[in-house]
Design a protein around this motif. Structure first.
Motif, PDB file in Angstrom:
ATOM      1  N   PRO A  26     -21.071  20.950  -3.373  1.00  0.00           N
ATOM      2  CA  PRO A  26     -21.560  19.770  -4.093  1.00  0.00           C
ATOM      3  C   PRO A  26     -22.625  20.099  -5.149  1.00  0.00           C
ATOM      4  N   ALA A  27     -23.458  21.093  -4.932  1.00  0.00           N
ATOM      5  CA  ALA A  27     -24.489  21.449  -5.907  1.00  0.00           C
ATOM      6  C   ALA A  27     -23.900  22.159  -7.125  1.00  0.00           C
ATOM      7  N   LEU A  28     -22.668  22.628  -7.014  1.00  0.00           N
ATOM      8  CA  LEU A  28     -22.014  23.344  -8.124  1.00  0.00           C
ATOM      9  C   LEU A  28     -20.567  22.828  -8.248  1.00  0.00           C
ATOM     10  N   PRO A  29     -20.442  21.554  -8.666  1.00  0.00           N
ATOM     11  CA  PRO A  29     -19.118  20.889  -8.597  1.00  0.00           C
ATOM     12  C   PRO A  29     -18.035  21.542  -9.441  1.00  0.00           C
ATOM     13  N   GLU A  30     -18.440  22.226 -10.518  1.00  0.00           N
ATOM     14  CA  GLU A  30     -17.410  22.808 -11.396  1.00  0.00           C
ATOM     15  C   GLU A  30     -16.614  23.928 -10.709  1.00  0.00           C
ATOM     16  N   LEU A  31     -17.198  24.501  -9.651  1.00  0.00           N
ATOM     17  CA  LEU A  31     -16.497  25.604  -8.983  1.00  0.00           C
ATOM     18  C   LEU A  31     -15.105  25.183  -8.540  1.00  0.00           C
ATOM     19  N   THR A  32     -15.009  23.992  -7.921  1.00  0.00           N
ATOM     20  CA  THR A  32     -13.672  23.523  -7.533  1.00  0.00           C
ATOM     21  C   THR A  32     -12.999  22.736  -8.654  1.00  0.00           C
ATOM     22  N   ASN A  33     -13.807  21.985  -9.437  1.00  0.00           N
ATOM     23  CA  ASN A  33     -13.196  21.225 -10.542  1.00  0.00           C
ATOM     24  C   ASN A  33     -12.378  22.139 -11.446  1.00  0.00           C
ATOM     25  N   LYS A  34     -12.956  23.314 -11.750  1.00  0.00           N
ATOM     26  CA  LYS A  34     -12.271  24.234 -12.665  1.00  0.00           C
ATOM     27  C   LYS A  34     -11.658  25.436 -11.950  1.00  0.00           C
ATOM     28  N   GLY A  35     -12.030  25.623 -10.669  1.00  0.00           N
ATOM     29  CA  GLY A  35     -11.603  26.858  -9.991  1.00  0.00           C
ATOM     30  C   GLY A  35     -10.540  26.675  -8.921  1.00  0.00           C
ATOM     31  N   ALA A  36     -10.394  25.441  -8.405  1.00  0.00           N
ATOM     32  CA  ALA A  36      -9.342  25.240  -7.396  1.00  0.00           C
ATOM     33  C   ALA A  36      -7.998  25.219  -8.108  1.00  0.00           C
ATOM     34  N   TYR A  37      -6.919  25.477  -7.374  1.00  0.00           N
ATOM     35  CA  TYR A  37      -5.595  25.429  -7.992  1.00  0.00           C
ATOM     36  C   TYR A  37      -5.313  24.037  -8.529  1.00  0.00           C
ATOM     37  N   SER A  38      -5.756  23.024  -7.783  1.00  0.00           N
ATOM     38  CA  SER A  38      -5.641  21.663  -8.298  1.00  0.00           C
ATOM     39  C   SER A  38      -6.533  20.757  -7.469  1.00  0.00           C
ATOM     40  N   ASN A  67     -11.631  35.654  19.207  1.00  0.00           N
ATOM     41  CA  ASN A  67     -12.808  34.805  19.058  1.00  0.00           C
ATOM     42  C   ASN A  67     -13.399  34.724  17.647  1.00  0.00           C
ATOM     43  N   ARG A  68     -12.691  35.241  16.648  1.00  0.00           N
ATOM     44  CA  ARG A  68     -13.215  35.175  15.286  1.00  0.00           C
ATOM     45  C   ARG A  68     -12.118  34.787  14.299  1.00  0.00           C
ATOM     46  N   LEU A  69     -12.462  33.850  13.414  1.00  0.00           N
ATOM     47  CA  LEU A  69     -11.600  33.571  12.256  1.00  0.00           C
ATOM     48  C   LEU A  69     -12.448  33.827  11.017  1.00  0.00           C
ATOM     49  N   HIS A  70     -12.072  34.847  10.271  1.00  0.00           N
ATOM     50  CA  HIS A  70     -12.783  35.206   9.048  1.00  0.00           C
ATOM     51  C   HIS A  70     -12.030  34.542   7.889  1.00  0.00           C
ATOM     52  N   LEU A  71     -12.682  33.590   7.246  1.00  0.00           N
ATOM     53  CA  LEU A  71     -12.050  32.930   6.104  1.00  0.00           C
ATOM     54  C   LEU A  71     -12.501  33.593   4.813  1.00  0.00           C
ATOM     55  N   HIS A  72     -11.579  34.285   4.169  1.00  0.00           N
ATOM     56  CA  HIS A  72     -11.824  34.841   2.829  1.00  0.00           C
ATOM     57  C   HIS A  72     -11.583  33.650   1.896  1.00  0.00           C
ATOM     58  N   ILE A  73     -12.687  32.935   1.624  1.00  0.00           N
ATOM     59  CA  ILE A  73     -12.527  31.559   1.146  1.00  0.00           C
ATOM     60  C   ILE A  73     -12.540  31.425  -0.378  1.00  0.00           C
ATOM     61  N   THR A  74     -12.863  32.513  -1.078  1.00  0.00           N
ATOM     62  CA  THR A  74     -12.785  32.485  -2.546  1.00  0.00           C
ATOM     63  C   THR A  74     -12.264  33.830  -3.047  1.00  0.00           C
ATOM     64  N   ASP A  75     -11.698  33.802  -4.234  1.00  0.00           N
ATOM     65  CA  ASP A  75     -11.320  35.037  -4.920  1.00  0.00           C
ATOM     66  C   ASP A  75     -11.112  34.670  -6.380  1.00  0.00           C
ATOM     67  N   THR A  76     -10.661  35.631  -7.190  1.00  0.00           N
ATOM     68  CA  THR A  76     -10.485  35.304  -8.610  1.00  0.00           C
ATOM     69  C   THR A  76      -9.366  34.289  -8.814  1.00  0.00           C
ATOM     70  N   GLN A  77      -8.391  34.264  -7.896  1.00  0.00           N
ATOM     71  CA  GLN A  77      -7.241  33.362  -8.079  1.00  0.00           C
ATOM     72  C   GLN A  77      -7.608  31.894  -7.942  1.00  0.00           C
ATOM     73  N   SER A  78      -8.414  31.566  -6.902  1.00  0.00           N
ATOM     74  CA  SER A  78      -8.832  30.163  -6.772  1.00  0.00           C
ATOM     75  C   SER A  78     -10.124  30.058  -5.973  1.00  0.00           C
ATOM     76  N   TRP A  79     -10.837  28.966  -6.202  1.00  0.00           N
ATOM     77  CA  TRP A  79     -12.092  28.676  -5.486  1.00  0.00           C
ATOM     78  C   TRP A  79     -11.917  27.339  -4.780  1.00  0.00           C
ATOM     79  N   PRO A  80     -11.411  27.355  -3.537  1.00  0.00           N
ATOM     80  CA  PRO A  80     -11.101  26.087  -2.886  1.00  0.00           C
ATOM     81  C   PRO A  80     -12.253  25.432  -2.129  1.00  0.00           C
ATOM     82  N   VAL A  81     -13.391  26.122  -1.963  1.00  0.00           N
ATOM     83  CA  VAL A  81     -14.464  25.543  -1.155  1.00  0.00           C
ATOM     84  C   VAL A  81     -15.412  24.698  -2.020  1.00  0.00           C
ATOM     85  N   GLU A  82     -15.508  23.416  -1.671  1.00  0.00           N
ATOM     86  CA  GLU A  82     -16.349  22.498  -2.459  1.00  0.00           C
ATOM     87  C   GLU A  82     -17.823  22.799  -2.217  1.00  0.00           C
TER      88      GLU A  82
END
Ligand SMILES: *[C@@H]1O[C@H](CO)[C@@H](O)[C@H](O)[C@H]1NC(C)=O
Ligand SMILES: *[C@@H]1O[C@H](CO)[C@@H](O)[C@H](O)[C@H]1NC(C)=O
Ligand SMILES: *[C@@H]1O[C@H](CO)[C@@H](O)[C@H](O)[C@H]1NC(C)=O
Ligand SMILES: *[C@@H]1O[C@H](CO)[C@@H](O)[C@H](O)[C@H]1NC(C)=O
Ligand SMILES: *[C@@H]1O[C@H](CO)[C@@H](O)[C@H](O)[C@H]1NC(C)=O
Ligand SMILES: *[C@@H]1O[C@H](CO)[C@@H](O)[C@H](O)[C@H]1NC(C)=O
Length: 536
Positions: free
Chosen positions: A238-250, A221-236
């Motif tokens: 909107p108030a901090l757009p650079e997180l994915t602009n510069k932090g997602a793999y692409s 009954n639980r899915l724990h999403l470890h959704i960020t780390d130093t390798q990439s920041w995939p979660v958008e």
């Protein structure tokens, strides 16, 4: 070797196949008669007809209603029985008399589903223990009956129901060989989950949904999403757009607010709550997106500052960091609390040396840093609480850094060595992800053999090791209730969408079995691999 007669009798009994229900129900009474399931079986839900609609999709939105959740569960169960079909020949001797003559026997004509309680919002997004997941299921004569307090209990019953039926080799008939059936079932642990790291490798929403399907099948009954780390920041955010602009793999390898809402809804409709983790103050790689808020990004030698390159961690005593966290939380947390009770602030593997190279601190003295970390956590958790969420942290916060946590905070243990018991004895709720048993990505014992190549990439654990372990073992009785359950950890440095399913399944289902029905059988004996085989 000569076995005494009684041992032989026991062995013969143990090896006669019984059924295919997994996790093994707490209590079941199964017969040996054949009962067919009529494809036109009439289904009722609290006395009203419930249509079986192929391809049913749930209504969108954050207002969940029990009927649509039951409807979805019914569609999945009947699709599994009538469309996919379970062929018995992996489990039974082919050509044996196991398969009945097509259509020769009684038919189930009605499936009566009763829900005895009313689902409140807490059933969808409550803390562990706020949902009654129990159910009763019986098959007798021409009727099947399901009864449960909550819609989640009904979903579990429908998973069990579908596991009772085989598809006849004529492709036209569906039967159980275990009638009459009487099952009473409920989980032992309220928190039964998987941690999926979507930062080291990116996974599509489809991959994550498929993992949720597997969770539901195993009554997890639980899915724990470890959704960020130093390798990439995939979660958008909107108030901090650079997180994915510069932090997602692409570009494109990100999760938009709409996609996450869709994922949360998909999970709720399958009895699964998603717990989101933004790991901090370590495991943070935002230096290129928002310079100046963190230290040690990609610093070398990495072993001085973190457990795995690239390093990076938020500054401990910086008002700009607090403002950043406020903006982040105000954006993300309102998008989480309709679906979840929790928000995980991480806290693993934080190293004091990070502050040695923080120009404002220049120290790794624990007596200086501990109060700063306490303030950092207090600030973050106050914000989490303001958004009506309960904080989750990794065990190092209380055990290594002596961080005082609010009573409701849940601690995720992973280092073994009795940590679960220590945390439970502090009066804190705890879940177990002991890496010696519950990390699906690698195996521990071989480390020493291949030293110095102890690189967390060793071959994986055998399912029997996982099955031998129970989180409440060694925890004094008076604290056992503080142990809420566990999570199988899927760290994805060496796992991608191609290997995901084979790494996760069936081994996560082994732990799910222990969390559902406990490691001991009705007589109090430790169940073994043989008991698991008998379940087939
Ligand atoms: C039909 O089922 C009955 C019992 O339900 C059994 O005695 C009989 O052998 C079956 N007939 C065939 C042809 O399988
Ligand atoms: C559920 O709600 C209905 C309608 O409000 C009410 O009649 C019934 O008694 C409630 N059932 C329980 C178990 O609370
Ligand atoms: C901290 O950094 C110093 C160098 O400044 C290094 O000598 C020491 O080993 C590091 N400590 C740890 C625990 O990595
Ligand atoms: C932490 O920051 C405050 C001001 O924001 C400052 O007064 C204090 O000296 C700092 N603590 C340390 C250990 O540098
Ligand atoms: C936490 O407390 C233990 C025991 O009192 C002590 O050894 C340790 O240094 C403390 N850790 C920190 C980070 O203050
Ligand atoms: C079950 O296994 C645990 C751990 O190995 C052991 O401590 C316990 O004594 C066993 N219980 C029984 C009834 O054999």
């Amino acid at each position: 070797m000569m076995l005494p007669k009684t041992a032989l009798a026991v062995a013969a009994l143990a090896l006669s196949p019984v059924n295919a229900i997994w996790p093994i129900p707490i209590s079941s009474n199964l017969g040996k008669e054949t009962l067919f399931l009529d494809q036109t079986v009439k289904v009722t839900y609290n006395g009203q007809d419930l249509a079986y609609a192929v391809g049913y999709t749930h209504p969108k939105g954050t207002k969940f209603d029990s009927k649509s959740i039951v409807q979805g569960g019914l569609e999945r169960a009947f699709s599994a029985i009538f469309q996919t079909g379970l062929n018995p020949w992996m489990l039974r001797e082919r050509g044996s008399s196991f398969e009945p003559q097509a259509g020769n026997g009684s038919y189930i004509k009605t499936l009566e589903i009763r829900q005895t309680g009313n689902d409140t919002q807490k059933v969808w997004n409550g803390v562990a223990g706020s949902v009654d997941e129990s159910y009763r299921l019986s098959l007798d004569g021409d009727k099947a009956s399901i009864s449960a307090v909550s819609a989640i209990g009904i979903l579990h019953a429908l998973e069990t129901f579908q596991q009772l039926f085989y598809k006849h080799s004529d492709g036209q008939h569906y039967y159980t060989a275990s009638a009459p059936v009487e099952i009473e079932d409920a989980p032992k642990y309220p928190h039964r989950g998987i941690l999926l790291d979507v930062s080291r490798h990116w996974f599509t929403i489809k991959d994550i949904k498929r993992t949720i399907d597997g969770l539901a099948m195993n009554k997890m009954n639980r899915l724990h999403l470890h959704i960020t780390d130093t390798q990439s920041w995939p979660v958008e955010i909107p108030a901090l757009p650079e997180l994915t602009n510069k932090g997602a793999y692409s570009k494109g390898l990100t999760y938009s607010p709409d996609e996450l809402a869709d994922l949360h809804e998909y999970a709720v409709h399958r009895g699964v709550q998603i717990i989101t983790e933004i790991d901090m103050p370590g495991h943070v790689g935002i230096e290129q997106a928002y310079p100046g808020l963190s230290v040690a990004f990609n610093e070398k030698p990495y072993t001085w500052y973190c457990a795995q390159p690239p390093c990076g961690s938020l500054k401990l005593n910086d008002t700009k960091v607090e403002e950043f966290l406020d903006t982040l939380f105000d954006d993300l947390l309102p998008r989480i609390n309709p679906y979840s009770a929790y928000f995980h602030t991480g806290g693993d593997e934080y190293k004091a040396n990070n502050s040695l190279i923080d120009p404002a601190l220049k120290t790794n003295d624990l007596t200086v840093l501990q109060p700063l970390l306490q303030r950092f956590i207090d600030h973050a958790h106050k914000k989490v609480a303001e958004h009506n969420l309960v904080p989750f942290v990794w065990e190092e916060m209380p055990l290594e850094w002596n961080i005082t946590l609010s009573k409701d905070t849940v601690v995720q243990s992973w280092l073994g060595n009795g940590a679960v018991g220590q945390i439970a004895a502090k009066g804190q709720k705890v879940i177990d992800s002991n890496y010696n048993y519950y990390w699906l990505d690698f195996d521990t014992p071989v480390w020493s053999t291949y030293y110095p190549f102890n690189d967390w990439c060793n071959p994986i654990k055998n399912w029997r090791l996982i099955y031998s372990y129970e989180p409440r073992d060694g925890v004094p009785d008076e604290y056992k209730d503080n142990v809420l359950g566990g999570e199988m950890a899927v760290w994805t440095e060496t796992i991608d969408p191609v290997s995901l399913d084979t790494i996760v399944w069936p081994r996560a289902g082994v732990a799910a079995e222990v969390w559902w029905s406990g490691r001991t059988d009705a007589q109090g004996n430790n169940r073994t691999q043989y008991d698991a085989l008998v379940a087939l």
